[in-house]
Design a protein around this motif. Structure first.
Motif, PDB file in Angstrom:
ATOM      1  N   GLU A   1       7.337 -10.582  10.147  1.00 20.29           N
ATOM      2  CA  GLU A   1       7.000  -9.149   9.214  1.00 20.29           C
ATOM      3  C   GLU A   1       8.798  -8.316   9.679  1.00 20.29           C
ATOM      4  N   THR A   2       8.728  -8.492   7.855  1.00 25.56           N
ATOM      5  CA  THR A   2       9.816  -7.598   7.240  1.00 25.56           C
ATOM      6  C   THR A   2       9.820  -7.208   6.180  1.00 25.56           C
ATOM      7  N   ARG A   3      10.841  -5.541   5.853  1.00 23.86           N
ATOM      8  CA  ARG A   3      11.095  -5.296   5.047  1.00 23.86           C
ATOM      9  C   ARG A   3      12.280  -4.702   4.700  1.00 23.86           C
ATOM     10  N   PHE A   4      13.101  -4.170   3.784  1.00 23.96           N
ATOM     11  CA  PHE A   4      14.384  -3.939   3.214  1.00 23.96           C
ATOM     12  C   PHE A   4      15.073  -3.046   4.579  1.00 23.96           C
ATOM     13  N   ALA A   5      16.176  -3.473   4.921  1.00 22.04           N
ATOM     14  CA  ALA A   5      16.845  -1.971   5.756  1.00 22.04           C
ATOM     15  C   ALA A   5      16.844  -0.380   5.831  1.00 22.04           C
ATOM     16  N   THR A   6      16.582  -0.459   4.729  1.00 26.62           N
ATOM     17  CA  THR A   6      16.884   0.930   3.808  1.00 26.62           C
ATOM     18  C   THR A   6      15.470   1.538   3.963  1.00 26.62           C
ATOM     19  N   ARG A   7      14.385   0.810   4.178  1.00 24.46           N
ATOM     20  CA  ARG A   7      13.262   1.398   4.438  1.00 24.46           C
ATOM     21  C   ARG A   7      12.151   1.937   3.450  1.00 24.46           C
TER      22      ARG A   7
END
Length: 406
Positions: free
Chosen positions: A342-348
């Motif tokens: 599970e991942t998302r861009f670091a900017t959230r």
């Protein structure tokens, strides 16, 4: 009469200029999901399509560069590079280290049994409470074929292992081992990521035999430290990300077999069971608009093994030469060994998306070949080769072992 249309003409000209200034900017090419060719690319595209509002700054430049790519295939590849597919093999590299450590110890147990069986009558080999120490150094090269949402990979590693054991009673051997293993991996040549991994492990082992049958059991704990370097790029955009990561894992193996003789040959058919668990802690990349925040993920493996080994002793004075060969077939028993990532861009500022990498092939053939030389049943030097052959992976290892009974 005055000329009144002048302000109206100026108003129309101003509106036209505004349209040229703002309306001429290229619109984003979303939706992105239709360009995807794999489930992982689809997840990235759907995540971008869920973005609310117009992107700004580096994010806008990144998406604009995807929009400008000339083909759907190029856009799909860019979506794949934005996914965490380069990291899907991280726990497998840790398990690769666990497997190598386990095979080194079990090969040593085979050698210990052979020395005990063939020791001269005046050299006590069991129940004497003497201590035996072993030091092994090894190198390995592994290659993994690329699959859907899983990278192609090449890795090289170096290991050093120490073990000490004692026979408290006839037939029983108890020992402990401590080892380190460094891995340098190059994953997915299109993205040129590099992973440096340092593993340290410790654990006990036990063996019992009565001259006709034997049982071996090993266990270990592994601490893994990674340094991740990932580079992505397509026409109009490049990104370089780094992240320090750690993880750990557990391994346990059991093997039982018969000890047979056919003339000068020693034959050992056997069956075994191997459990492996490796996890990667969550981490956040730094360095680019494409940097990812990745949740913890793991791999669990339970494999059965069937095989046999053959050796022969050649005695020359005080030396005993022992060439041996072993072959076995292993099969993964778990239907889904690898967890999703599970991942998302670091900017959230965008939702979580999920990658489920393709699992490794369930069947693999393993071979060991070695030659050892033992002096007076006390000092042993062993040179060995170990290979693992699966439909999507090859692992080759060479080891040098020195053992001494005190």
């Amino acid at each position: 009469m005055s000329n009144r249309p002048f302000p109206i003409r100026r108003l129309i000209q101003g509106a036209a200029a505004a349209l040229l200034l703002f309306g001429a900017q290229p619109a984003l090419a979303g939706p992105y999901a239709p360009y995807a060719a794999t489930p992982g690319e689809t997840a990235v595209g759907a995540m971008l399509d869920a973005m609310s509002g117009a992107p700004t700054g580096d994010r806008a430049a990144m998406l604009a560069s995807i929009d400008a790519l000339p083909t759907a295939a190029a856009r799909a590849d860019a979506l794949g590079q934005l996914s965490p597919r380069s990291y899907s093999l991280l726990p497998r590299l840790s398990i690769q280290s666990m497997d190598a450590a386990d095979r080194e110890i079990r090969s040593w147990l085979v050698e210990r049994r052979a020395i005990a069986i063939d020791a001269p009558a005046d050299v006590p080999a069991s129940g004497d409470r003497t201590i035996t120490m072993m030091l092994t150094g090894g190198v390995r090269q592994a290659s993994y074929k690329g699959r859907i949402d899983r990278p192609e990979a090449e890795s090289d590693s170096r290991s050093l292992r120490f073990a000490i054991d004692v026979r408290p009673t006839a037939g029983l051997l108890i020992g402990a081992t401590l080892g380190i293993d460094g891995i340098d991996a190059r994953l997915d040549p299109a993205q040129r990521p590099r992973i440096s991994q340092f593993n340290s492990n410790i654990g006990p082992y036990v063996s019992y035999d009565n001259g006709r049958f034997y049982v071996d059991a090993t266990a270990s704990y592994t601490l893994s430290e990674y340094k991740l370097r990932r580079q992505i790029g397509w026409s109009g955009f490049t990104g370089r990300m780094v992240a320090p990561v750690d993880g750990d894992g557990w391994a346990a193996s059991g093997e039982a077999g018969a000890m047979l003789r056919a003339g000068a040959l020693r034959i050992q058919p056997f069956a075994g069971l191997h459990y492996r668990y490796a996890d990667v802690s969550g981490f956040t990349e730094n360095g680019s608009a494409a940097a990812l925040q990745v949740a913890p993920f793991r791999t669990k493996s339970l494999r059965s093994a069937l095989g046999g080994r053959v050796s022969i002793n050649v005695v020359q004075g005080g030396w005993t030469l022992r060439p041996s060969i072993e072959a076995q077939w292993q099969r993964e028993l778990r239907s889904r060994a690898d967890s999703r990532i599970e991942t998302r861009f670091a900017t959230r500022d965008l939702p979580v998306f999920t990658l489920r990498p393709t699992r490794l092939a369930r069947d693999a053939g393993l071979v060991n070949a070695a030659i050892s030389a033992t002096w007076n049943s006390r000092t042993t030097v062993r040179l060995g080769y170990a290979g693992e052959y699966g439909a999507d992976r090859h692992v080759h290892a060479a080891t040098l072992t020195i053992g001494r009974r005190f």
